[in-house]
Scaffold this motif. Sequence first.
Motif, PDB file in Angstrom:
ATOM      1  N   GLU A   1      14.573  27.849  54.772  1.00 22.95           N
ATOM      2  CA  GLU A   1      14.833  29.287  55.455  1.00 22.95           C
ATOM      3  C   GLU A   1      15.780  29.090  56.375  1.00 22.95           C
ATOM      4  O   GLU A   1      16.884  30.031  56.684  1.00 22.95           O
ATOM      5  CB  GLU A   1      13.529  29.835  55.949  1.00 22.95           C
ATOM      6  N   ALA A   2      15.636  28.005  57.272  1.00 25.26           N
ATOM      7  CA  ALA A   2      16.677  27.487  58.502  1.00 25.26           C
ATOM      8  C   ALA A   2      17.813  27.400  57.915  1.00 25.26           C
ATOM      9  O   ALA A   2      19.095  27.799  58.592  1.00 25.26           O
ATOM     10  CB  ALA A   2      16.128  26.482  59.071  1.00 25.26           C
ATOM     11  N   ALA A   3      18.073  26.717  56.766  1.00 23.08           N
ATOM     12  CA  ALA A   3      19.398  26.510  56.104  1.00 23.08           C
ATOM     13  C   ALA A   3      19.927  27.801  55.685  1.00 23.08           C
ATOM     14  O   ALA A   3      21.219  28.085  56.030  1.00 23.08           O
ATOM     15  CB  ALA A   3      19.207  25.527  54.850  1.00 23.08           C
ATOM     16  N   VAL A   4      19.324  28.859  55.373  1.00 17.25           N
ATOM     17  CA  VAL A   4      19.828  30.101  54.761  1.00 17.25           C
ATOM     18  C   VAL A   4      20.171  30.807  55.897  1.00 17.25           C
ATOM     19  O   VAL A   4      21.394  31.184  55.924  1.00 17.25           O
ATOM     20  CB  VAL A   4      18.611  30.989  54.199  1.00 17.25           C
TER      21      VAL A   4
ATOM     22  N   LEU B   1      23.891  32.371  56.617  1.00 11.34           N
ATOM     23  CA  LEU B   1      24.077  33.876  56.897  1.00 11.34           C
ATOM     24  C   LEU B   1      25.056  34.010  58.299  1.00 11.34           C
ATOM     25  O   LEU B   1      25.901  35.012  58.386  1.00 11.34           O
ATOM     26  CB  LEU B   1      22.804  34.641  57.095  1.00 11.34           C
ATOM     27  N   ARG B   2      24.693  33.180  59.191  1.00 12.94           N
ATOM     28  CA  ARG B   2      25.416  33.344  60.686  1.00 12.94           C
ATOM     29  C   ARG B   2      26.782  32.728  60.258  1.00 12.94           C
ATOM     30  O   ARG B   2      27.756  33.249  61.271  1.00 12.94           O
ATOM     31  CB  ARG B   2      24.761  32.618  61.439  1.00 12.94           C
TER      32      ARG B   2
ATOM     33  N   GLU C   1      22.430  27.903  65.362  1.00 12.30           N
ATOM     34  CA  GLU C   1      23.325  27.044  64.590  1.00 12.30           C
ATOM     35  C   GLU C   1      23.926  27.846  63.303  1.00 12.30           C
ATOM     36  O   GLU C   1      23.216  28.814  63.004  1.00 12.30           O
ATOM     37  CB  GLU C   1      22.590  25.805  64.210  1.00 12.30           C
ATOM     38  N   MET C   2      24.907  27.272  62.937  1.00 20.85           N
ATOM     39  CA  MET C   2      25.522  27.989  61.725  1.00 20.85           C
ATOM     40  C   MET C   2      26.173  26.876  60.891  1.00 20.85           C
ATOM     41  O   MET C   2      26.570  25.851  61.474  1.00 20.85           O
ATOM     42  CB  MET C   2      26.535  29.046  61.901  1.00 20.85           C
TER      43      MET C   2
ATOM     44  N   LEU D   1      21.819  31.346  47.753  1.00 19.43           N
ATOM     45  CA  LEU D   1      21.095  32.249  46.841  1.00 19.43           C
ATOM     46  C   LEU D   1      19.755  31.546  46.015  1.00 19.43           C
ATOM     47  O   LEU D   1      18.818  32.091  45.691  1.00 19.43           O
ATOM     48  CB  LEU D   1      21.918  33.002  45.617  1.00 19.43           C
ATOM     49  N   GLN D   2      20.199  30.295  45.650  1.00 18.90           N
ATOM     50  CA  GLN D   2      19.364  29.278  45.237  1.00 18.90           C
ATOM     51  C   GLN D   2      17.878  29.087  46.092  1.00 18.90           C
ATOM     52  O   GLN D   2      16.762  29.284  45.681  1.00 18.90           O
ATOM     53  CB  GLN D   2      19.810  28.049  44.768  1.00 18.90           C
ATOM     54  N   LEU D   3      18.276  29.045  47.255  1.00 15.23           N
ATOM     55  CA  LEU D   3      17.330  28.759  48.403  1.00 15.23           C
ATOM     56  C   LEU D   3      16.592  30.099  48.615  1.00 15.23           C
ATOM     57  O   LEU D   3      15.563  30.255  49.349  1.00 15.23           O
ATOM     58  CB  LEU D   3      17.659  28.286  49.789  1.00 15.23           C
ATOM     59  N   MET D   4      16.807  31.321  48.074  1.00 12.98           N
ATOM     60  CA  MET D   4      16.316  32.461  48.387  1.00 12.98           C
ATOM     61  C   MET D   4      15.679  32.961  47.025  1.00 12.98           C
ATOM     62  O   MET D   4      15.085  33.967  46.811  1.00 12.98           O
ATOM     63  CB  MET D   4      17.191  33.689  48.737  1.00 12.98           C
TER      64      MET D   4
END
Length: 551
Positions: free
Chosen positions: A199-202, A206-207, A489-490, A509-512
């Motif tokens: 979720e942190a990577a997602v 997004l940022r 972070e982004m 999208l894979q991680l979601m």
Amino acid sequence: MANGEEYEEVSMAEEALESALSGEKFQDVGFFKRLGKMFSGLSKPHDSREYKEARIEVQRLSAPLLAFLLPTAFFVILIVVTATGGGKKEAIIADIQKAEVEEEKLEEPEPPPDVEPPPETDDVQVEVDIPAVGTPTEVAASVPVMSNEPQSPKPAEQDAMAAIPSPVTMKSVMASSRATGVRGKYTSGGANYGDQKTEAAVMKALRWLKFTQKSDGSWGGVHSAAFAILTYLAHGETPASKEFGETVMAAIDYLLGALQEDSNGKPSFKGSDGNEYSFLIATYALCEAYGMTKNPNCKEAAEICLKRIVDNQSPTGGWDYRLNKASTRDDLSFGGWALQAVKAGKMAGIHVSGMEPCIKRAITYLKTRAFVNGGFGYCAGGAPTGLTATGCLCMQLLGYTKDKEVAAACDFMRTWEPAWKGGNMPGGGTQYYCYYAAQCKYQAGMREGANAVDQKSWKEWNAAMKALYPNEIVTLEKKIEGPDGKEKEMGYWKDGYHDQVMGTCLVALQLMVYYRYLPTTSLKATSVADDVKAATATADKSGDVGVTIDL
């Protein structure tokens, strides 16, 4: 003598006048005398002088008499009324007592039930979300197609769409599994789910998308804007979102503004690629945007685009480049996007004429023309490729989860692993194939009643995905301010094949996948008239074939 007589007559007249003036008639008679004379005269005969004088006297005395009698009568009446009503009144005493209200003890509210993990979810209504574009090997280079005299078919110009929550709640992934609380449930760890690192990577991605968005709301073109919109919506971000609302709003407005008519009067998007993959993906994004926001402009634009997709399906059930209806080439990479756009529109409640027969013909095409030797090929009759995942997912999401073609495709993908390039899947480990494969394995391994082999295949894929993607994101030194005022972070991903925006979106999208939509075994996805039947699209014994849509 004459003068003497005349003088005598004058003297007599003067004496008579003096006598008359000194008479009773010209003397001042008192009121009571006049009153007595009046009553006396009234008793005389009516033709007598006394009676007539009495009547005249009555008329003279009536005015002062009334002036005396009326006030006198008024005061008498007033005194009588006052005396009558002024007696002592009996007091009415009201005994007001305080009502005794028994305090009702409220029952303690029951805590909301825990969100069940995907394996325990039965018959969940699912929205189709399949973002990707082109095939890694076959798609021609993007060539912008611009009309010299475009005429806009898009909705009437208006200000940017309002950043307000949708008033409509849908029974689908769009209003349930993408909510913040549910996302937390599916990213709390475990072999089948995401965790804090995924979720942190997602959030970094997004940022980064927010940071790199251009002033016109795009990321350099229609297809990148469409991918970004799908990525934000998958995370539950809408124009009402605190951190990303303006970003999403600007991107959607960009797509709406890019819709036009080409020189042939067909709806298209300004700057779309030559084969019009961008048209399909942008339509898909607008359908999802309407499903999440209920913005009427998105619906109107999506209807225009969906109509073109439905009307230009090939006679054999697929689609080809530039939506060439006459072609029977049936390109699965291209057709996959067309089918997912139609499916997304259906799930969002957008209905255009011919949609149901279109979906049925597509299932026939997948089962009879695209499926060959245990997998799905790029074009009709071709050998199985990495697009096996595309055909498999389309069937899963349309309600054919238990059909033999899906089972065979899952076996074909059994050894696949997520990879940047050079993986063990046909065509190499591109994110285009990984994106579809992640969803197929998730659907097969997490559905109710999944067999042990499919469950194991998903757990292995998920473990490899969680180990690879969060560690491979390129984190920038520069940070962006978050909604709490603190620096965040982004980052982005380089997949080695696609442009940076598309590659980043495919990985995010894979991680979601855990909460983007839930697994289903008997998805009710289409509504078709009795006389519209696909030749080979038969249901299994469980009746696991879509017949209605439930929004």
